[in-house]
Design an enzyme around this catalytic site. Structure first.
Site, mmCIF file in Angstrom:
data_model
loop_
_atom_site.group_PDB
_atom_site.id
_atom_site.type_symbol
_atom_site.label_atom_id
_atom_site.label_comp_id
_atom_site.label_asym_id
_atom_site.label_seq_id
_atom_site.Cartn_x
_atom_site.Cartn_y
_atom_site.Cartn_z
ATOM 1 N N ILE A 158 11.249 41.199 -10.647
ATOM 2 C CA ILE A 158 10.417 40.743 -9.709
ATOM 3 C C ILE A 158 9.751 42.004 -8.764
ATOM 4 O O ILE A 158 8.948 41.779 -7.852
ATOM 5 C CB ILE A 158 11.028 39.622 -8.835
ATOM 6 C CG1 ILE A 158 12.220 40.181 -7.992
ATOM 7 C CG2 ILE A 158 11.238 38.429 -9.767
ATOM 8 C CD1 ILE A 158 12.703 39.172 -6.761
ATOM 9 N N ASP A 159 10.557 43.050 -8.779
ATOM 10 C CA ASP A 159 10.283 44.084 -7.656
ATOM 11 C C ASP A 159 8.938 44.810 -8.015
ATOM 12 O O ASP A 159 8.612 45.583 -7.154
ATOM 13 C CB ASP A 159 11.356 45.047 -7.741
ATOM 14 C CG ASP A 159 12.687 44.429 -7.288
ATOM 15 O OD1 ASP A 159 12.847 43.499 -6.498
ATOM 16 O OD2 ASP A 159 13.764 45.146 -7.723
ATOM 17 N N GLY A 202 13.861 44.020 -2.858
ATOM 18 C CA GLY A 202 13.424 45.538 -2.992
ATOM 19 C C GLY A 202 14.301 46.688 -2.498
ATOM 20 O O GLY A 202 14.124 46.815 -1.470
ATOM 21 N N ASN A 527 -16.179 34.038 -11.309
ATOM 22 C CA ASN A 527 -15.940 35.458 -11.704
ATOM 23 C C ASN A 527 -17.314 35.842 -12.684
ATOM 24 O O ASN A 527 -17.128 36.016 -13.891
ATOM 25 C CB ASN A 527 -14.764 35.659 -12.782
ATOM 26 C CG ASN A 527 -14.580 37.120 -12.869
ATOM 27 O OD1 ASN A 527 -14.837 37.895 -11.873
ATOM 28 N ND2 ASN A 527 -13.632 37.471 -13.947
ATOM 29 N N GLU A 624 -17.328 23.370 -17.239
ATOM 30 C CA GLU A 624 -18.457 22.497 -16.927
ATOM 31 C C GLU A 624 -19.759 22.555 -17.375
ATOM 32 O O GLU A 624 -20.332 21.738 -17.865
ATOM 33 C CB GLU A 624 -18.531 22.210 -15.389
ATOM 34 C CG GLU A 624 -18.905 23.536 -14.568
ATOM 35 C CD GLU A 624 -19.097 23.669 -13.155
ATOM 36 O OE1 GLU A 624 -19.063 22.399 -12.722
ATOM 37 O OE2 GLU A 624 -19.475 24.755 -12.713
ATOM 38 N N ARG A 720 -26.686 32.176 -15.942
ATOM 39 C CA ARG A 720 -26.096 32.968 -14.657
ATOM 40 C C ARG A 720 -24.651 33.451 -15.302
ATOM 41 O O ARG A 720 -23.425 32.807 -14.999
ATOM 42 C CB ARG A 720 -25.728 31.843 -13.667
ATOM 43 C CG ARG A 720 -26.963 31.339 -13.040
ATOM 44 C CD ARG A 720 -26.807 30.199 -12.049
ATOM 45 N NE ARG A 720 -27.488 29.962 -10.965
ATOM 46 C CZ ARG A 720 -27.198 29.856 -9.722
ATOM 47 N NH1 ARG A 720 -26.223 29.706 -9.467
ATOM 48 N NH2 ARG A 720 -28.154 29.829 -8.863
#
Ligand code: ADP
Length: 739
Positions: A158-159, A202, A527, A624, A720
């Site tokens: 996780i660090d 951390g 995006n 969509e 697009r």
């Protein structure tokens, strides 16, 4: 049997060290990729302990065994610390257990300790085999058939503390947990005008503390890599007091577990609490987030990252020469990359060593450019006011405007633009209601505290719409730009915003007021804008989709059902593909691939086959804009009819929830850091008398500018979306992962 050493016979996968969200998607990807390539896959339970013990700990996996784990936190195959594996005897037992099953390739998912152990095991392999043969525990034939141990490592931690990858598996999810908690703390802190000291994990790495501070507008942060100046206590109190004086209702100090002063003495949450209470009379509470940070369902990013890396790990094992030194598979600049494992481990340890040796600049240097950039930006935006302007410096006037649909992160970007612009000594103007508002002169000057609290708010306070000016509207906008003496424009938005900005840029010869630097920043969930591989807002949308699909899954699994989920994206399939991979969809329909009746027929047959062999849920993601005839209703009806007794089918149209919600940590961080680069760009142009206009974006993970003049060449003419869409490469991944 194949030639000894030509290809692995069977692959084993284990998770080791501290657990991290995303380990399950990684294990799932390793197993599914191996099976896809016709290689046997074994899950080794409880890390190295299972490898040493053997027996039931090492289980052959079928594809169905990987169902239902993608969305779960932690690691379903368990992790344990193993003292026995640290001994040669333990490793010899591990080798014997592997050979009994023909396993001579390993994917180890863990931290630097686990990967170091794995590397040692690989280096000793031939000796261990010789010892096993001598002891009569393994026949020479078996040993000869597996002369090498192939090894790749994935970093589950996780660090985010490992070299060789920009992101470790689990760090993004941890950031989600921290940011959720800190958002909640801010509301209570603000209600009571309280101070909070938040301790985050951390020990040697300030990544979580730094990024969480950036994403939640913390007022002070203490990280191991950058101990504060000797007079930090006075400085911190001065800053917190200044914040109170300008009307901040809460103060939050974030401290990483491993934070130290310049003498190497730990700085504790309790010490800070006491300071704030004694020096400032602040009502101060400590919140230690602890193990909550490790847990919970993996974020969309972690699921996608882990799936990509797990797949790449197996493919490396299949193609690399068996004598290739152990490799680490990571993500660099948005690409999957491979680096020698032990070099990565050594580099990682070098940071801790520099901190220990009090070479803090060296430690920051090793952390990389974006870490340093984030630290610098944080120091500016958390100030109580802009720094005084150098005398004689021209006070340029920058405006910020949105265009296109709302995207989570827009408010974050405006906040950053206002504060960083003011700190440059400029006047910052906010345009309300997009280019329509600009045409009507809806422009207002912004102050430092006008954007207080905007870092985490979803939606778009300034307003946005899809207006693209044309004809005489361009002239009206030019008049307003002249009237408000706008010297530079930052457009933070999506498709229509880009089109509008380009229209202004295109008419700069006709209207001199439009001859100003303009910079476009990608903010759209779809995006679908050019000049970037990633737009801000899409990470929040992906998390929203994935969370909803998890719920849909839970209800559908009870009834043997196919669910067709419709997601947004207009002409671009990014959300569909990425959410499909992150939520484990069997089929993904996107606008880029036309849907044919043959596809639908074969997909129905494949789905029916799956249900016959025990599947309980079928998930289809449809963008969509995938096809105007084969719409969501049509496809659902077709599956419902053809499913007969085997399964029923339902549709779920997720709609506008995808555009909403508070921005994810990534979107907040990217909105802030990209805005900073945009302000620098405008500043460079203005200070040098330049007139260049650009689109900023991430290319190969780096912040890059593309000339705005090239905009028309970078987009498709009839639909697009941009001409280049790198993420389409992941279509292959979706196929490998489906069942
Ligand atoms: P992490 O992988 O998260 O850094 P640890 O350092 O606790 O976690 O390592 C996990 C396990 O990896 C250990 O319990 C041990 O079995 C194995 N391991 C770690 N370092 C070594 C080593 N130098 N030699 C052999 N095994 C090791």
């Amino acid at each position: 049997m194949s030639e000894p050493g030509s290809a692995p016979s069977s692959i084993g996968v284990l998770t080791s060290g501290g657990d991290a969200a995303g380990m399950n998607p990684a294990v799932r990807a390793v197993i599914r990729t191996a099976l896809h390539h016709g290689i046997d896959a074994y899950a080794i339970h409880e890390g190295y302990q299972g490898l040493v013990e053997g027996g039931e700990f090492i289980r052959r996996m079928e594809i169905a065994d990987t169902d239902g784990i993608l969305h779960k936190g932690g690691t379903a195959i368990g992790t344990a610390r193993s003292q026995k594996f640290r001994t040669r005897e333990g490793r010899r037992a591990a080798a014997r257990n592997m050979l009994e099953r023909g396993i001579d390739a390993l994917v180890v998912i863990g931290g630097d300790g686990s990967l170091t152990g794995a590397n040692m095991f690989r280096a000793e392999w031939a000796e261990l085999l010789a010892e096993l043969v001598d002891a009569g525990e393994v026949t020479r034939d078996v040993a000869d058939a597996h002369p090498f141990l192939r090894l790749v490592g994935l970093v589950g931690s996780i660090d985010n503390d490992m070299s060789g990858t920009d992101m470790t598996i689990g760090a993004d999810t941890a950031l989600h947990r921290i940011v959720e908690a800190m958002d909640a703390l801010r509301s209570t802190a603000s209600s009571h005008q309280r101070s909070f000291v938040v301790e985050v994990m951390g020990r040697h790495c300030g990544y979580l503390a730094l990024m969480a501070s950036l994403a939640t507008a913390a007022n002070w942060v203490l990280i191991p890599e950058q101990p504060p100046a000797d007079d930090w206590a006075e400085q911190m109190c001065r800053d917190i007091r200044a914040g109170r004086l300008i009307g901040r209702r809460q103060s939050v100090v974030v401290v990483a577990e491993g934070a130290e002063d310049r003498e190497g003495n730990p700085i504790t949450a309790e010490q800070i609490r006491k300071l704030l209470e004694d020096e400032l009379g602040e009502d101060t509470r400590i919140t230690t987030l602890g193990h909550v940070q490790r847990g919970g369902s993996p974020s969309a990013f972690d699921r996608y990252l882990a799936t990509q890396l797990g797949c790449a790990a197996v493919e490396r094992l299949l193609t690399d020469d068996p004598q290739t030194p152990a490799q680490l598979i990571g993500l660099r600049g948005n690409r999957v990359v491979t680096s020698p494992l032990m070099e990565c481990v050594e580099q990682t340890r070098a940071v801790a060593e520099r901190i220990k040796a009090r070479d803090y600049d060296g430690a920051m240097l090793l952390r990389g450019g974006s870490f340093r950039q984030s630290y610098k930006i944080l120091q500016t935006v958390q100030q109580a006011a802009a720094r005084p302007t150098r005398p004689g410096r021209r006070r340029f006037r920058l405006a910020i405007v949105h265009g296109g649909g709302p995207a989570p992160g827009m408010n974050t970007a405006v906040r950053a633009a206002v504060r960083l612009g003011l700190d440059h000594g400029y006047t910052v103007l906010a345009v309300k209601n997009g280019f329509r508002g600009l045409r009507r002169g809806q422009v207002q000057e912004m102050g430092w505290m006008d954007v207080s609290g905007w870092v985490s708010d979803g939606g778009a306070e300034l307003g946005t719409n899809r207006d693209v000016p044309s004809g005489e509207q361009i002239g009206q906008i030019a008049e307003q730009i002249a009237a408000h003496r706008i010297d530079g424009l930052l457009m933070a938005g999506g498709w229509s915003g880009y089109a509008a900005a380009y229209e202004l840029h295109r008419h700069r010869d006709k209207y001199s007021a439009l001859d100003i630097p303009i910079v476009c920043m990608p903010m759209t969930i779809n995006n679908d804008v050019p000049g970037t591989e990633l737009s801000i807002g899409s990470d929040t949308a992906l998390n929203s989709i994935v969370t909803d699909v998890d719920k849909i899954r839970q209800s559908a699994v009870a009834t043997r059902r196919v669910v067709v989920v419709e997601v947004m994206g207009r002409d671009c399939g990014y959300l569909a593909l990425l959410s499909g991979i992150a939520s484990g969809a069997e089929r993904i329909y996107m606008p880029e691939d036309r849907i044919t009746i043959d596809d639908l027929t074969s997909d129905i047959h494949a789905m029916a086959e799956g249900f016959r062999s025990g599947k309980r849920l079928g998930l289809i993601i449809r963008s969509e804009g995938a096809d105007s005839v084969y719409n969501t209703w049509f496809i659902t009806s077709l599956f419902e009819k053809e499913g007969g007794e085997l399964f029923d089918a339902r549709q779920a149209v997720l709609g506008h929830v995808q555009e909403g919600g508070d921005p994810s940590p990534f979107d907040r961080i990217h909105a802030t850091t990209l805005t900073a680069r945009c302000i620098e760009f405008l500043s460079e142009q203005l200070e040098a008398g330049g007139r260049a206009s650009a689109m900023i974006g991430f290319q190969s993970g780096r912040q890059q500018f593309t000339d705005l003049t090239s905009y028309p060449a970078l987009i498709e003419s009839d639909v697009r979306r941009p001409v280049e869409q790198r993420w389409m490469e992941s279509r292959r991944l979706a196929v490998i992962m489906r069942r």
